[in-house]
Design an enzyme around this catalytic site. Structure first.
Site, mmCIF file in Angstrom:
data_model
loop_
_atom_site.group_PDB
_atom_site.id
_atom_site.type_symbol
_atom_site.label_atom_id
_atom_site.label_comp_id
_atom_site.label_asym_id
_atom_site.label_seq_id
_atom_site.Cartn_x
_atom_site.Cartn_y
_atom_site.Cartn_z
ATOM 1 N N CYS A 1 26.634 -1.031 6.642
ATOM 2 C CA CYS A 1 27.612 -1.819 7.394
ATOM 3 C C CYS A 1 28.518 -0.915 8.221
ATOM 4 O O CYS A 1 28.944 0.142 7.769
ATOM 5 C CB CYS A 1 28.476 -2.644 6.430
ATOM 6 S SG CYS A 1 27.642 -4.082 5.753
ATOM 7 N N ARG B 1 33.157 6.410 6.861
ATOM 8 C CA ARG B 1 32.604 6.580 5.518
ATOM 9 C C ARG B 1 31.851 7.910 5.412
ATOM 10 O O ARG B 1 30.643 7.942 5.176
ATOM 11 C CB ARG B 1 31.683 5.405 5.184
ATOM 12 C CG ARG B 1 32.347 4.064 5.360
ATOM 13 C CD ARG B 1 31.398 2.904 5.153
ATOM 14 N NE ARG B 1 31.158 2.652 3.748
ATOM 15 C CZ ARG B 1 30.306 1.723 3.319
ATOM 16 N NH1 ARG B 1 29.616 1.006 4.177
ATOM 17 N NH2 ARG B 1 30.127 1.530 2.035
ATOM 18 N N ARG C 1 21.840 -9.568 2.536
ATOM 19 C CA ARG C 1 21.906 -8.265 1.880
ATOM 20 C C ARG C 1 22.612 -8.354 0.534
ATOM 21 O O ARG C 1 22.362 -7.520 -0.347
ATOM 22 C CB ARG C 1 22.631 -7.249 2.760
ATOM 23 C CG ARG C 1 21.871 -6.838 4.021
ATOM 24 C CD ARG C 1 22.622 -5.766 4.781
ATOM 25 N NE ARG C 1 23.004 -4.690 3.882
ATOM 26 C CZ ARG C 1 24.232 -4.172 3.787
ATOM 27 N NH1 ARG C 1 25.211 -4.645 4.546
ATOM 28 N NH2 ARG C 1 24.478 -3.199 2.945
ATOM 29 N N ILE D 1 41.136 0.909 2.072
ATOM 30 C CA ILE D 1 39.899 1.611 1.721
ATOM 31 C C ILE D 1 39.116 2.010 2.966
ATOM 32 O O ILE D 1 38.733 3.178 3.128
ATOM 33 C CB ILE D 1 39.019 0.740 0.801
ATOM 34 C CG1 ILE D 1 39.829 0.241 -0.407
ATOM 35 C CG2 ILE D 1 37.799 1.526 0.338
ATOM 36 C CD1 ILE D 1 40.376 1.319 -1.304
ATOM 37 N N LYS E 1 39.841 11.962 -3.252
ATOM 38 C CA LYS E 1 40.157 10.536 -3.263
ATOM 39 C C LYS E 1 39.032 9.810 -3.978
ATOM 40 O O LYS E 1 37.913 10.343 -4.103
ATOM 41 C CB LYS E 1 40.341 9.997 -1.849
ATOM 42 C CG LYS E 1 39.098 10.034 -0.982
ATOM 43 C CD LYS E 1 39.403 9.440 0.399
ATOM 44 C CE LYS E 1 38.152 9.434 1.275
ATOM 45 N NZ LYS E 1 38.420 8.833 2.610
ATOM 46 N N VAL E 2 39.317 8.624 -4.442
ATOM 47 C CA VAL E 2 38.325 7.867 -5.203
ATOM 48 C C VAL E 2 37.193 7.433 -4.278
ATOM 49 O O VAL E 2 37.433 6.846 -3.213
ATOM 50 C CB VAL E 2 38.969 6.640 -5.879
ATOM 51 C CG1 VAL E 2 37.902 5.791 -6.578
ATOM 52 C CG2 VAL E 2 40.038 7.082 -6.870
ATOM 53 N N SER E 3 35.961 7.713 -4.687
ATOM 54 C CA SER E 3 34.782 7.309 -3.917
ATOM 55 C C SER E 3 33.707 6.847 -4.893
ATOM 56 O O SER E 3 33.222 7.634 -5.705
ATOM 57 C CB SER E 3 34.254 8.479 -3.085
ATOM 58 O OG SER E 3 32.964 8.183 -2.567
ATOM 59 N N VAL E 4 33.342 5.569 -4.777
ATOM 60 C CA VAL E 4 32.290 5.038 -5.643
ATOM 61 C C VAL E 4 30.968 5.744 -5.372
ATOM 62 O O VAL E 4 30.279 6.198 -6.287
ATOM 63 C CB VAL E 4 32.139 3.514 -5.451
ATOM 64 C CG1 VAL E 4 30.908 2.990 -6.190
ATOM 65 C CG2 VAL E 4 33.382 2.793 -5.928
ATOM 66 N N LYS F 1 24.626 -6.571 -7.043
ATOM 67 C CA LYS F 1 23.934 -5.691 -6.095
ATOM 68 C C LYS F 1 24.418 -4.259 -6.220
ATOM 69 O O LYS F 1 23.617 -3.318 -6.249
ATOM 70 C CB LYS F 1 24.176 -6.178 -4.666
ATOM 71 C CG LYS F 1 23.615 -5.241 -3.583
ATOM 72 C CD LYS F 1 23.967 -5.704 -2.182
ATOM 73 C CE LYS F 1 25.331 -5.221 -1.754
ATOM 74 N NZ LYS F 1 25.286 -3.932 -1.037
ATOM 75 N N ASN F 2 25.733 -4.068 -6.311
ATOM 76 C CA ASN F 2 26.290 -2.732 -6.322
ATOM 77 C C ASN F 2 26.036 -1.985 -7.625
ATOM 78 O O ASN F 2 26.289 -0.779 -7.704
ATOM 79 C CB ASN F 2 27.796 -2.781 -6.039
ATOM 80 C CG ASN F 2 28.091 -3.174 -4.602
ATOM 81 O OD1 ASN F 2 27.225 -3.082 -3.737
ATOM 82 N ND2 ASN F 2 29.306 -3.629 -4.346
ATOM 83 N N ASP G 1 35.976 -5.429 -1.062
ATOM 84 C CA ASP G 1 34.857 -6.324 -0.799
ATOM 85 C C ASP G 1 35.231 -7.801 -0.898
ATOM 86 O O ASP G 1 34.384 -8.671 -0.663
ATOM 87 C CB ASP G 1 33.698 -6.032 -1.758
ATOM 88 C CG ASP G 1 32.880 -4.822 -1.329
ATOM 89 O OD1 ASP G 1 33.084 -4.333 -0.207
ATOM 90 O OD2 ASP G 1 32.027 -4.373 -2.117
ATOM 91 N N ARG H 1 23.250 2.153 3.307
ATOM 92 C CA ARG H 1 23.989 3.342 2.917
ATOM 93 C C ARG H 1 23.671 3.779 1.487
ATOM 94 O O ARG H 1 23.601 4.972 1.197
ATOM 95 C CB ARG H 1 25.492 3.087 3.066
ATOM 96 C CG ARG H 1 26.324 4.316 2.773
ATOM 97 C CD ARG H 1 27.796 4.082 3.032
ATOM 98 N NE ARG H 1 28.550 5.298 2.746
ATOM 99 C CZ ARG H 1 28.693 6.300 3.595
ATOM 100 N NH1 ARG H 1 28.127 6.235 4.780
ATOM 101 N NH2 ARG H 1 29.385 7.367 3.267
#
Length: 432
Positions: free
Chosen positions: A127, A132, A410, A340, A173-176, A22-23, A318, A103
Protein backbone atom coordinates in the site's frame (compact mmCIF):
# COMPACT_ATOMS: atom_id res chain seq x y z
CA UNK A 1 -12.31 -4.99 -12.64
CA UNK A 2 -14.88 -5.69 -9.91
CA UNK A 3 -16.98 -2.98 -8.28
CA UNK A 4 -18.84 -2.98 -4.99
CA UNK A 5 -22.24 -1.29 -4.81
CA UNK A 6 -23.62 -0.22 -1.44
CA UNK A 7 -27.09 1.17 -0.77
CA UNK A 8 -27.14 2.90 2.60
CA UNK A 9 -29.76 3.20 5.29
CA UNK A 10 -30.13 -0.39 6.52
CA UNK A 11 -29.69 -1.19 10.18
CA UNK A 12 -27.58 -4.31 10.79
CA UNK A 13 -28.55 -7.16 13.09
CA UNK A 14 -27.02 -10.61 13.45
CA UNK A 15 -23.76 -12.50 13.93
CA UNK A 16 -20.52 -11.94 12.02
CA UNK A 17 -17.78 -14.60 12.31
CA UNK A 18 -14.25 -13.18 12.45
CA UNK A 19 -11.60 -14.66 10.17
CA UNK A 20 -8.00 -15.50 10.96
CA UNK A 21 -5.67 -12.50 11.02
CA UNK A 22 -3.97 -11.60 7.76
CA UNK A 23 -1.18 -9.84 9.62
CA UNK A 24 -0.49 -13.01 11.60
CA UNK A 25 -0.99 -15.53 8.79
CA UNK A 26 1.62 -13.93 6.51
CA UNK A 27 4.64 -14.13 8.88
CA UNK A 28 3.49 -17.55 10.06
CA UNK A 29 3.55 -18.81 6.48
CA UNK A 30 7.01 -17.32 5.99
CA UNK A 31 8.21 -19.14 9.12
CA UNK A 32 7.85 -22.38 7.15
CA UNK A 33 11.12 -21.45 5.39
CA UNK A 34 13.00 -21.98 8.66
CA UNK A 35 12.66 -25.77 8.70
CA UNK A 36 12.83 -28.73 6.34
CA UNK A 37 9.93 -30.26 8.26
CA UNK A 38 6.27 -29.40 7.85
CA UNK A 39 4.37 -26.49 9.37
CA UNK A 40 0.60 -26.83 9.58
CA UNK A 41 -1.38 -23.62 9.98
CA UNK A 42 -5.09 -23.64 10.78
CA UNK A 43 -7.61 -20.81 10.36
CA UNK A 44 -5.76 -19.21 7.43
CA UNK A 45 -7.98 -16.57 5.75
CA UNK A 46 -8.68 -16.76 2.02
CA UNK A 47 -7.25 -13.42 0.89
CA UNK A 48 -5.39 -12.01 -2.08
CA UNK A 49 -2.29 -11.33 0.05
CA UNK A 50 -2.26 -14.92 1.29
CA UNK A 51 -2.58 -16.23 -2.26
CA UNK A 52 0.26 -13.99 -3.44
CA UNK A 53 2.51 -15.17 -0.63
CA UNK A 54 1.89 -18.80 -1.56
CA UNK A 55 3.33 -18.00 -5.01
CA UNK A 56 6.40 -16.43 -3.43
CA UNK A 57 6.97 -19.35 -1.07
CA UNK A 58 6.60 -21.86 -3.90
CA UNK A 59 9.24 -19.89 -5.79
CA UNK A 60 11.63 -20.66 -2.92
CA UNK A 61 10.75 -24.38 -2.97
CA UNK A 62 8.00 -24.55 -0.35
CA UNK A 63 5.33 -27.17 -1.06
CA UNK A 64 1.77 -26.26 -0.06
CA UNK A 65 -1.35 -28.35 0.40
CA UNK A 66 -4.65 -26.77 1.49
CA UNK A 67 -7.63 -28.26 3.30
CA UNK A 68 -10.46 -25.81 2.57
CA UNK A 69 -13.89 -25.27 4.03
CA UNK A 70 -16.91 -24.36 1.95
CA UNK A 71 -19.84 -22.27 3.08
CA UNK A 72 -23.13 -24.12 3.13
CA UNK A 73 -26.42 -23.58 4.85
CA UNK A 74 -26.27 -22.59 8.46
CA UNK A 75 -23.24 -21.02 10.16
CA UNK A 76 -20.59 -19.65 7.84
CA UNK A 77 -17.47 -21.80 7.58
CA UNK A 78 -14.23 -19.84 7.41
CA UNK A 79 -10.53 -20.59 7.34
CA UNK A 80 -8.30 -23.02 5.53
CA UNK A 81 -5.64 -25.38 6.86
CA UNK A 82 -2.28 -24.94 5.16
CA UNK A 83 0.38 -27.66 5.15
CA UNK A 84 3.68 -26.00 4.23
CA UNK A 85 6.92 -27.91 3.73
CA UNK A 86 10.16 -26.23 2.66
CA UNK A 87 12.21 -29.41 2.52
CA UNK A 88 14.73 -27.79 0.20
CA UNK A 89 15.22 -24.11 -0.59
CA UNK A 90 15.66 -24.01 -4.37
CA UNK A 91 16.00 -20.26 -4.84
CA UNK A 92 17.18 -17.58 -2.41
CA UNK A 93 16.02 -14.72 -4.64
CA UNK A 94 12.64 -13.06 -4.06
CA UNK A 95 11.99 -11.26 -7.36
CA UNK A 96 10.71 -7.74 -7.89
CA UNK A 97 7.55 -8.77 -9.75
CA UNK A 98 6.35 -10.61 -6.63
CA UNK A 99 7.72 -8.61 -3.71
CA UNK A 100 6.65 -5.30 -5.26
CA UNK A 101 3.00 -6.32 -4.93
CA UNK A 102 3.02 -6.97 -1.19
CA UNK A 103 5.27 -5.48 1.44
CA UNK A 104 5.04 -8.42 3.85
CA UNK A 105 6.83 -10.66 1.36
CA UNK A 106 10.03 -8.76 2.24
CA UNK A 107 10.02 -10.76 5.48
CA UNK A 108 11.43 -13.79 3.62
CA UNK A 109 14.79 -12.02 3.95
CA UNK A 110 15.33 -13.06 7.57
CA UNK A 111 14.62 -16.80 7.31
CA UNK A 112 16.38 -17.23 3.95
CA UNK A 113 19.47 -15.52 5.33
CA UNK A 114 19.40 -17.53 8.56
CA UNK A 115 18.82 -20.92 6.94
CA UNK A 116 20.80 -20.58 3.72
CA UNK A 117 23.39 -17.96 4.65
CA UNK A 118 22.42 -15.75 1.71
CA UNK A 119 19.38 -13.98 0.30
CA UNK A 120 18.57 -11.57 -2.51
CA UNK A 121 15.24 -9.88 -1.94
CA UNK A 122 13.66 -7.04 -3.89
CA UNK A 123 12.87 -3.87 -2.05
CA UNK A 124 9.17 -4.08 -1.09
CA UNK A 125 5.91 -2.67 -2.40
CA UNK A 126 2.41 -2.77 -0.92
CA UNK A 127 0.00 0.00 0.00
CA UNK A 128 1.18 3.52 -0.83
CA UNK A 129 0.80 4.87 2.70
CA UNK A 130 4.19 6.44 3.18
CA UNK A 131 7.84 5.75 2.56
CA UNK A 132 8.00 2.91 5.15
CA UNK A 133 11.81 2.45 4.87
CA UNK A 134 13.44 -0.91 5.51
CA UNK A 135 16.51 0.44 7.28
CA UNK A 136 15.28 -0.91 10.63
CA UNK A 137 15.11 -4.41 9.13
CA UNK A 138 18.57 -4.18 7.62
CA UNK A 139 20.27 -2.61 10.64
CA UNK A 140 18.78 -5.32 12.86
CA UNK A 141 20.11 -8.09 10.62
CA UNK A 142 23.52 -6.39 10.55
CA UNK A 143 23.60 -6.70 14.35
CA UNK A 144 23.40 -10.47 13.78
CA UNK A 145 26.50 -10.34 11.62
CA UNK A 146 24.91 -10.00 8.17
CA UNK A 147 26.73 -8.20 5.37
CA UNK A 148 24.13 -6.23 3.41
CA UNK A 149 24.29 -4.25 0.18
CA UNK A 150 21.67 -2.68 -2.08
CA UNK A 151 22.15 -3.66 -5.71
CA UNK A 152 19.80 -2.60 -8.52
CA UNK A 153 16.74 -2.46 -6.27
CA UNK A 154 17.56 -5.65 -4.39
CA UNK A 155 18.79 -6.25 -0.85
CA UNK A 156 21.72 -8.66 -1.10
CA UNK A 157 22.46 -10.19 2.31
CA UNK A 158 25.13 -12.69 3.33
CA UNK A 159 25.79 -14.27 6.71
CA UNK A 160 29.34 -14.66 8.02
CA UNK A 161 31.05 -18.03 7.65
CA UNK A 162 29.38 -20.30 10.18
CA UNK A 163 26.07 -18.45 10.06
CA UNK A 164 24.38 -15.56 11.84
CA UNK A 165 25.35 -14.86 15.44
CA UNK A 166 23.28 -13.51 18.29
CA UNK A 167 23.44 -9.81 19.02
CA UNK A 168 21.72 -6.87 20.67
CA UNK A 169 19.15 -5.17 18.47
CA UNK A 170 17.71 -1.89 19.73
CA UNK A 171 15.01 -0.51 17.46
CA UNK A 172 14.99 3.34 17.46
CA UNK A 173 11.23 3.20 16.95
CA UNK A 174 8.63 0.46 17.10
CA UNK A 175 8.34 -1.45 13.82
CA UNK A 176 6.19 -4.54 13.41
CA UNK A 177 7.87 -5.54 10.15
CA UNK A 178 11.42 -5.12 11.44
CA UNK A 179 10.60 -7.03 14.62
CA UNK A 180 9.22 -9.92 12.55
CA UNK A 181 12.14 -10.01 10.10
CA UNK A 182 14.82 -9.98 12.79
CA UNK A 183 12.93 -12.49 14.94
CA UNK A 184 12.68 -14.90 12.00
CA UNK A 185 16.46 -14.68 11.59
CA UNK A 186 17.43 -14.74 15.27
CA UNK A 187 15.83 -18.12 16.01
CA UNK A 188 18.51 -19.80 13.86
CA UNK A 189 21.43 -17.54 14.88
CA UNK A 190 24.17 -18.87 17.15
CA UNK A 191 23.90 -17.65 20.72
CA UNK A 192 21.51 -15.18 22.31
CA UNK A 193 19.81 -12.27 20.61
CA UNK A 194 18.20 -9.51 22.66
CA UNK A 195 15.65 -7.34 20.85
CA UNK A 196 14.72 -4.08 22.61
CA UNK A 197 11.82 -1.79 21.76
CA UNK A 198 10.31 -4.68 19.82
CA UNK A 199 6.73 -4.46 18.59
CA UNK A 200 4.18 -5.88 21.03
CA UNK A 201 1.34 -6.42 18.53
CA UNK A 202 -0.62 -9.67 19.05
CA UNK A 203 0.43 -10.82 15.56
CA UNK A 204 4.10 -10.67 16.63
CA UNK A 205 3.22 -12.69 19.73
CA UNK A 206 1.37 -15.23 17.60
CA UNK A 207 4.44 -15.68 15.42
CA UNK A 208 6.64 -16.09 18.50
CA UNK A 209 4.24 -18.66 19.97
CA UNK A 210 4.39 -20.66 16.75
CA UNK A 211 8.19 -20.49 16.64
CA UNK A 212 8.29 -21.85 20.20
CA UNK A 213 6.14 -24.78 19.06
CA UNK A 214 8.75 -25.33 16.33
CA UNK A 215 11.46 -25.57 19.00
CA UNK A 216 12.64 -21.97 19.27
CA UNK A 217 13.54 -20.54 22.67
CA UNK A 218 11.99 -17.09 23.15
CA UNK A 219 11.43 -15.25 26.42
CA UNK A 220 9.47 -12.03 26.85
CA UNK A 221 6.71 -12.76 24.35
CA UNK A 222 4.16 -9.94 24.47
CA UNK A 223 6.67 -7.45 25.89
CA UNK A 224 9.00 -4.97 24.24
CA UNK A 225 12.13 -6.98 25.09
CA UNK A 226 12.64 -10.39 23.54
CA UNK A 227 15.40 -12.84 24.45
CA UNK A 228 16.04 -15.46 21.77
CA UNK A 229 18.37 -18.42 22.21
CA UNK A 230 19.31 -19.52 18.71
CA UNK A 231 18.83 -23.12 17.63
CA UNK A 232 20.62 -25.18 14.97
CA UNK A 233 17.28 -26.25 13.47
CA UNK A 234 13.55 -26.02 14.00
CA UNK A 235 10.97 -28.80 13.89
CA UNK A 236 7.48 -29.47 12.58
CA UNK A 237 4.54 -27.83 14.35
CA UNK A 238 0.79 -27.24 14.22
CA UNK A 239 -0.55 -23.77 14.96
CA UNK A 240 -3.85 -21.91 14.61
CA UNK A 241 -3.86 -18.32 13.36
CA UNK A 242 -5.33 -15.92 15.90
CA UNK A 243 -8.53 -13.95 15.07
CA UNK A 244 -8.14 -10.76 13.06
CA UNK A 245 -8.33 -7.78 15.40
CA UNK A 246 -8.47 -5.30 12.50
CA UNK A 247 -11.41 -7.12 10.94
CA UNK A 248 -12.99 -7.20 14.41
CA UNK A 249 -12.56 -3.47 14.82
CA UNK A 250 -13.79 -2.79 11.29
CA UNK A 251 -17.04 -4.68 11.77
CA UNK A 252 -17.47 -2.98 15.15
CA UNK A 253 -17.21 0.38 13.35
CA UNK A 254 -19.71 -0.80 10.74
CA UNK A 255 -22.18 -1.86 13.43
CA UNK A 256 -21.72 1.49 15.14
CA UNK A 257 -22.23 3.37 11.87
CA UNK A 258 -25.41 1.56 10.82
CA UNK A 259 -26.97 1.01 14.23
CA UNK A 260 -28.59 -2.21 15.33
CA UNK A 261 -27.26 -5.18 17.25
CA UNK A 262 -24.28 -7.16 15.94
CA UNK A 263 -22.27 -9.92 17.63
CA UNK A 264 -18.71 -10.49 16.44
CA UNK A 265 -18.02 -14.17 16.94
CA UNK A 266 -14.71 -15.96 17.53
CA UNK A 267 -12.56 -12.98 18.45
CA UNK A 268 -10.73 -11.35 21.38
CA UNK A 269 -11.66 -8.16 23.23
CA UNK A 270 -8.21 -7.68 24.78
CA UNK A 271 -6.63 -7.23 21.35
CA UNK A 272 -8.58 -3.96 20.88
CA UNK A 273 -9.33 -2.56 24.33
CA UNK A 274 -8.13 0.94 23.37
CA UNK A 275 -10.18 0.97 20.15
CA UNK A 276 -13.29 -0.15 22.02
CA UNK A 277 -12.77 2.65 24.55
CA UNK A 278 -12.81 5.09 21.62
CA UNK A 279 -15.91 3.43 20.20
CA UNK A 280 -17.73 3.80 23.51
CA UNK A 281 -16.94 7.54 23.39
CA UNK A 282 -19.02 7.73 20.21
CA UNK A 283 -22.05 6.51 22.17
CA UNK A 284 -21.90 2.83 21.19
CA UNK A 285 -22.39 -0.03 23.64
CA UNK A 286 -19.58 -2.62 23.57
CA UNK A 287 -19.92 -5.85 25.56
CA UNK A 288 -17.14 -8.39 26.05
CA UNK A 289 -18.75 -11.85 25.90
CA UNK A 290 -15.57 -13.91 26.23
CA UNK A 291 -15.07 -15.34 22.75
CA UNK A 292 -17.43 -12.81 21.16
CA UNK A 293 -18.15 -9.08 21.31
CA UNK A 294 -21.58 -7.46 21.08
CA UNK A 295 -21.91 -4.02 19.47
CA UNK A 296 -25.20 -2.11 19.80
CA UNK A 297 -26.40 1.37 18.84
CA UNK A 298 -30.13 1.80 18.77
CA UNK A 299 -31.18 5.27 17.72
CA UNK A 300 -28.60 7.31 19.63
CA UNK A 301 -26.49 9.95 17.92
CA UNK A 302 -22.84 9.35 17.08
CA UNK A 303 -20.66 11.47 19.38
CA UNK A 304 -17.33 13.03 18.28
CA UNK A 305 -13.96 11.71 19.46
CA UNK A 306 -10.36 12.87 19.72
CA UNK A 307 -7.66 10.24 19.33
CA UNK A 308 -4.26 9.44 17.87
CA UNK A 309 -2.89 6.23 16.44
CA UNK A 310 -0.18 4.45 18.41
CA UNK A 311 1.66 1.11 18.37
CA UNK A 312 -0.06 -1.66 20.33
CA UNK A 313 -1.73 -1.40 22.80
CA UNK A 314 -2.76 2.04 21.50
CA UNK A 315 -5.37 2.83 18.87
CA UNK A 316 -4.32 0.94 15.69
CA UNK A 317 -3.36 2.87 12.58
CA UNK A 318 -5.18 0.15 10.63
CA UNK A 319 -8.49 1.37 12.12
CA UNK A 320 -7.91 5.09 11.59
CA UNK A 321 -9.74 5.29 8.27
CA UNK A 322 -12.68 3.30 9.63
CA UNK A 323 -13.32 5.46 12.69
CA UNK A 324 -12.90 8.56 10.53
CA UNK A 325 -15.72 7.31 8.30
CA UNK A 326 -17.86 6.67 11.38
CA UNK A 327 -17.50 10.19 12.81
CA UNK A 328 -18.31 11.90 9.51
CA UNK A 329 -21.89 11.66 10.83
CA UNK A 330 -21.06 12.66 14.42
CA UNK A 331 -22.93 15.39 16.24
CA UNK A 332 -19.79 17.52 16.60
CA UNK A 333 -16.15 17.83 15.57
CA UNK A 334 -13.60 15.03 15.90
CA UNK A 335 -9.80 15.28 15.71
CA UNK A 336 -7.80 12.26 14.54
CA UNK A 337 -4.00 12.32 14.58
CA UNK A 338 -1.98 9.77 12.57
CA UNK A 339 1.41 9.11 14.19
CA UNK A 340 2.47 5.90 12.41
CA UNK A 341 2.39 6.63 8.66
CA UNK A 342 2.86 10.06 7.12
CA UNK A 343 0.60 9.52 4.11
CA UNK A 344 -2.41 7.67 5.45
CA UNK A 345 -5.15 10.18 4.75
CA UNK A 346 -5.75 9.33 1.09
CA UNK A 347 -9.29 8.22 1.91
CA UNK A 348 -10.19 11.79 2.91
CA UNK A 349 -10.79 13.07 -0.61
CA UNK A 350 -13.00 10.07 -1.39
CA UNK A 351 -15.04 10.52 1.80
CA UNK A 352 -15.47 14.16 0.78
CA UNK A 353 -17.13 12.97 -2.45
CA UNK A 354 -19.89 11.55 -0.26
CA UNK A 355 -20.30 14.86 1.55
CA UNK A 356 -17.91 14.46 4.48
CA UNK A 357 -16.44 17.68 5.94
CA UNK A 358 -12.77 16.89 6.69
CA UNK A 359 -9.81 19.26 6.88
CA UNK A 360 -6.18 18.09 7.05
CA UNK A 361 -3.47 19.81 9.06
CA UNK A 362 -0.10 18.02 8.77
CA UNK A 363 -0.59 14.73 10.67
CA UNK A 364 -4.11 15.52 11.91
CA UNK A 365 -7.60 15.47 10.43
CA UNK A 366 -10.46 17.60 11.74
CA UNK A 367 -13.80 15.95 10.98
CA UNK A 368 -16.93 18.05 11.31
CA UNK A 369 -19.95 15.81 11.51
CA UNK A 370 -22.62 16.30 8.86
CA UNK A 371 -26.31 15.46 8.95
CA UNK A 372 -26.27 13.48 5.70
CA UNK A 373 -23.88 11.65 3.41
CA UNK A 374 -24.94 11.07 -0.19
CA UNK A 375 -23.94 8.08 -2.30
CA UNK A 376 -21.47 8.65 -5.15
CA UNK A 377 -18.82 6.81 -7.19
CA UNK A 378 -15.59 6.55 -5.17
CA UNK A 379 -12.24 4.82 -5.58
CA UNK A 380 -10.29 2.76 -3.05
CA UNK A 381 -6.69 3.90 -2.59
CA UNK A 382 -5.40 1.27 -0.14
CA UNK A 383 -6.63 -1.65 1.94
CA UNK A 384 -8.03 0.14 4.99
CA UNK A 385 -9.20 3.17 2.99
CA UNK A 386 -11.31 0.85 0.85
CA UNK A 387 -13.32 -0.44 3.78
CA UNK A 388 -13.79 3.09 5.15
CA UNK A 389 -15.70 3.81 1.94
CA UNK A 390 -17.91 0.80 2.60
CA UNK A 391 -18.69 2.20 6.06
CA UNK A 392 -19.51 5.63 4.66
CA UNK A 393 -21.62 4.05 1.90
CA UNK A 394 -23.66 2.12 4.46
CA UNK A 395 -24.43 5.41 6.22
CA UNK A 396 -25.12 7.40 3.05
CA UNK A 397 -28.41 8.04 1.28
CA UNK A 398 -28.63 6.32 -2.07
CA UNK A 399 -26.04 4.18 -3.86
CA UNK A 400 -22.26 4.28 -3.50
CA UNK A 401 -20.11 2.52 -6.09
CA UNK A 402 -16.58 1.60 -5.02
CA UNK A 403 -13.94 0.82 -7.64
CA UNK A 404 -10.46 -0.72 -7.29
CA UNK A 405 -11.79 -3.18 -4.71
CA UNK A 406 -8.78 -5.45 -5.22
CA UNK A 407 -7.41 -3.45 -2.29
CA UNK A 408 -10.33 -4.70 -0.19
CA UNK A 409 -9.72 -8.31 -1.22
CA UNK A 410 -6.20 -8.13 0.18
CA UNK A 411 -7.45 -8.03 3.76
CA UNK A 412 -11.15 -8.87 4.17
CA UNK A 413 -12.50 -12.37 3.66
CA UNK A 414 -16.02 -12.52 2.19
CA UNK A 415 -16.92 -9.04 3.38
CA UNK A 416 -20.08 -8.70 1.30
CA UNK A 417 -21.45 -12.07 2.43
CA UNK A 418 -20.84 -11.31 6.10
CA UNK A 419 -22.60 -7.96 5.84
CA UNK A 420 -25.47 -9.23 3.69
CA UNK A 421 -26.30 -11.85 6.32
CA UNK A 422 -26.86 -9.00 8.79
CA UNK A 423 -29.11 -6.97 6.49
CA UNK A 424 -26.72 -4.75 4.53
CA UNK A 425 -27.50 -3.95 0.89
CA UNK A 426 -24.07 -4.60 -0.62
CA UNK A 427 -23.18 -6.45 -3.81
CA UNK A 428 -20.14 -7.18 -5.91
CA UNK A 429 -20.44 -6.51 -9.62
CA UNK A 430 -18.06 -8.04 -12.18
CA UNK A 431 -17.99 -6.11 -15.46
CA UNK A 432 -18.83 -8.02 -18.61
Amino acid sequence: MDLIKVVGGNQLNGVIPISGAKNAALPLMIASLLTDEGLTLKNVPNLADVNMLTRILRNHGCDLAVDGKRAGRGPMQLGDTFHLTAREIVDTTAPYDMVSRMRASFWVLGPLLARMGTARVSLPGGCAIGTRPVDLHLNGLKELGADIEIDAGYVVANAPKGGLVGGRVVFPKVSVGATINVLLAAVLAKGETVMENAAREPEVGDLADCLVKMGAKIDGIGTSTLHIQGRDRLDAAIHSVLPDRIETGTFAMIAAATGGDVTLEGTRYDFLANAFDALRQTGVTVEDKGDSIRITRNGGAIEPVSLETQPFPGFPTDLQAQIMALVTRASGTSVIRETIFENRFMHVQELARLGADIHLHSDSATVKGVATLTGAPVMATDLRASVSLVIAGLMAEGETTISRVYHLDRGFERLEEKLTRCGADITRVSPG
